[in-house]
Design a protein around this motif. Structure first.
Motif, short mmCIF file in Angstrom:
data_model
loop_
_atom_site.label_atom_id
_atom_site.label_comp_id
_atom_site.label_asym_id
_atom_site.label_seq_id
_atom_site.Cartn_x
_atom_site.Cartn_y
_atom_site.Cartn_z
N VAL A 124 0.82 -1.21 0.00
CA VAL A 124 0.00 0.00 0.00
C VAL A 124 0.86 1.26 0.00
CG1 VAL A 124 -1.84 1.23 1.23
CG2 VAL A 124 -1.87 -1.26 1.10
N SER A 125 2.07 1.17 0.51
CA SER A 125 2.94 2.34 0.49
C SER A 125 3.19 2.81 -0.95
CB SER A 125 4.26 2.06 1.19
OG SER A 125 4.94 0.99 0.56
N ALA A 126 3.13 1.89 -1.91
CA ALA A 126 3.28 2.28 -3.31
C ALA A 126 2.10 3.13 -3.76
CB ALA A 126 3.42 1.05 -4.20
N ALA A 127 0.90 2.82 -3.28
CA ALA A 127 -0.28 3.62 -3.62
C ALA A 127 -0.14 5.02 -3.05
CB ALA A 127 -1.55 2.96 -3.09
N PHE A 128 0.31 5.12 -1.80
CA PHE A 128 0.50 6.44 -1.20
C PHE A 128 1.57 7.23 -1.94
CE2 PHE A 128 -1.48 4.37 2.53
CZ PHE A 128 -2.47 5.30 2.78
N GLY A 129 2.67 6.55 -2.30
CA GLY A 129 3.73 7.22 -3.04
C GLY A 129 3.24 7.70 -4.40
N LEU A 130 2.50 6.86 -5.10
CA LEU A 130 1.97 7.23 -6.40
C LEU A 130 0.98 8.39 -6.28
CD1 LEU A 130 1.88 6.73 -9.42
CD2 LEU A 130 0.18 4.91 -9.01
N ALA A 131 0.15 8.36 -5.24
CA ALA A 131 -0.80 9.46 -5.03
C ALA A 131 -0.06 10.77 -4.77
CB ALA A 131 -1.73 9.13 -3.87
N ARG A 132 1.01 10.71 -3.96
CA ARG A 132 1.80 11.93 -3.71
C ARG A 132 2.42 12.48 -5.00
NH1 ARG A 132 3.36 9.05 0.82
NH2 ARG A 132 5.27 8.38 -0.21
N ILE A 133 2.92 11.56 -5.84
CA ILE A 133 3.50 11.98 -7.11
C ILE A 133 2.42 12.63 -7.98
CG2 ILE A 133 4.54 11.19 -9.28
CD1 ILE A 133 6.52 11.08 -7.03
N ARG A 134 1.26 12.01 -8.06
CA ARG A 134 0.17 12.56 -8.89
C ARG A 134 -0.25 13.94 -8.39
NH1 ARG A 134 1.79 9.80 -12.79
NH2 ARG A 134 0.97 7.70 -13.05
N LEU A 135 -0.26 14.13 -7.07
CA LEU A 135 -0.59 15.45 -6.54
C LEU A 135 0.51 16.46 -6.89
CD1 LEU A 135 -2.05 14.55 -3.04
CD2 LEU A 135 -3.28 15.51 -5.00
N ALA A 136 1.75 16.03 -6.81
CA ALA A 136 2.86 16.92 -7.18
C ALA A 136 2.80 17.29 -8.66
CB ALA A 136 4.20 16.25 -6.86
N GLN A 137 2.24 16.39 -9.47
CA GLN A 137 2.06 16.65 -10.90
C GLN A 137 0.76 17.39 -11.18
OE1 GLN A 137 2.31 12.55 -12.22
NE2 GLN A 137 4.45 12.82 -12.88
N ASP A 138 0.05 17.76 -10.13
CA ASP A 138 -1.22 18.49 -10.22
C ASP A 138 -2.30 17.66 -10.91
OD1 ASP A 138 -2.65 20.75 -9.44
OD2 ASP A 138 -2.43 21.70 -11.39
N ASP A 139 -2.26 16.35 -10.67
CA ASP A 139 -3.26 15.44 -11.23
C ASP A 139 -4.08 14.86 -10.08
OD1 ASP A 139 -4.79 13.67 -12.65
OD2 ASP A 139 -3.09 12.72 -13.68
N ARG A 140 -5.00 15.66 -9.56
CA ARG A 140 -5.81 15.25 -8.42
C ARG A 140 -6.66 14.03 -8.74
NH1 ARG A 140 -9.59 19.32 -6.66
NH2 ARG A 140 -9.66 18.25 -4.69
N ALA A 141 -7.22 13.98 -9.93
CA ALA A 141 -8.08 12.85 -10.30
C ALA A 141 -7.32 11.54 -10.23
CB ALA A 141 -8.65 13.07 -11.70
N ALA A 142 -6.08 11.53 -10.69
CA ALA A 142 -5.27 10.31 -10.65
C ALA A 142 -4.92 9.95 -9.20
CB ALA A 142 -4.00 10.47 -11.47
N ALA A 143 -4.64 10.94 -8.38
CA ALA A 143 -4.34 10.68 -6.96
C ALA A 143 -5.55 10.07 -6.27
CB ALA A 143 -3.91 11.97 -6.26
N ILE A 144 -6.72 10.63 -6.54
CA ILE A 144 -7.95 10.11 -5.95
C ILE A 144 -8.20 8.68 -6.42
CG2 ILE A 144 -10.47 10.36 -6.03
CD1 ILE A 144 -9.90 13.46 -6.07
N SER A 145 -7.99 8.45 -7.70
CA SER A 145 -8.20 7.13 -8.27
C SER A 145 -7.30 6.09 -7.62
CB SER A 145 -7.95 7.18 -9.78
OG SER A 145 -8.10 5.92 -10.34
N VAL A 146 -6.04 6.43 -7.42
CA VAL A 146 -5.10 5.50 -6.80
C VAL A 146 -5.51 5.20 -5.36
CG1 VAL A 146 -2.73 5.26 -5.95
CG2 VAL A 146 -3.14 6.11 -8.25
N LEU A 147 -5.81 6.23 -4.59
CA LEU A 147 -6.19 6.02 -3.19
C LEU A 147 -7.47 5.20 -3.08
CD1 LEU A 147 -5.34 9.56 -1.81
CD2 LEU A 147 -4.14 7.41 -1.28
N ASP A 148 -8.32 5.35 -4.07
CA ASP A 148 -9.59 4.62 -4.06
C ASP A 148 -9.42 3.13 -4.38
OD1 ASP A 148 -12.25 4.90 -3.41
OD2 ASP A 148 -12.88 5.33 -5.46
#
Length: 168
Positions: free
Chosen positions: A21-45
């Motif tokens: 799951v730490s990979a999901a959190f890391g990917l979500a942080r990266i997506r937020l840093a890339q200003d891709d909120r939808a992708a971050a939400i999708s990953v966390l979901d």
């Protein structure tokens, strides 16, 4: 450093094994840093309900949904509120996260955000008065549970600052 490389690596791990799951959190942080909120939400979901980190993923998702962004609208705040209510956290955790959501909603409303009529967010009308009253109540509840006198005073001051101005 390199967001694209990190995102690929996190995505590879996450798509290979959802127990990391730490990979999901890391990917979500990266997506937020890339200003891709939808992708971050999708990953966390995609964090499984059976995971010990599910509640953490959902609270992070609530935070992402309720954080003001250029395209933030009432639907995202309402979704954040619904997810928070479904989580069934203890009173203190719920009130703290709800306060964060409501603070963001209030800023959004003050900046000209328009809420649909007759919508309810976290048990109160999604209007400036409703959000203020709900936030005031949450701050007062948190103040009763405060661990220190200083924290209690800060929370009461916040609650008082939200009270509507009256002539009486």
């Amino acid at each position: 450093g390199d967001h694209a490389t990190a995102a690929r690596q996190y995505q590879t791990v996450w798509s290979t094994d959802h127990s990391f799951v730490s990979a999901a959190f890391g990917l979500a942080r990266i997506r937020l840093a890339q200003d891709d909120r939808a992708a971050a939400i999708s990953v966390l979901d995609t964090v499984p309900e059976l995971s010990s980190q599910y509640v953490h993923a959902q609270t992070a998702l609530v935070s992402v949904l309720s954080t003001r962004h250029g395209s933030t609208d009432a639907a995202e705040f309402l979704e954040a509120g619904q997810r928070l209510e479904r989580l069934g956290l203890d009173g203190d955790s719920t009130d703290r996260l709800a306060a964060r959501v409501l603070e963001n909603v209030l800023v959004w409303l003050d900046a000209g955000g328009r809420a649909p009529a007759d919508r309810v967010l976290l048990g109160a009308p999604l209007s400036e008065d409703g959000v203020r009253a709900n936030l005031e109540r949450r701050y007062r509840t948190l103040a009763h549970r405060a661990a220190s006198v200083r924290e209690r005073h800060e929370l009461v001051d916040k609650a008082n600052s939200l009270r509507p101005v009256t002539l009486l």
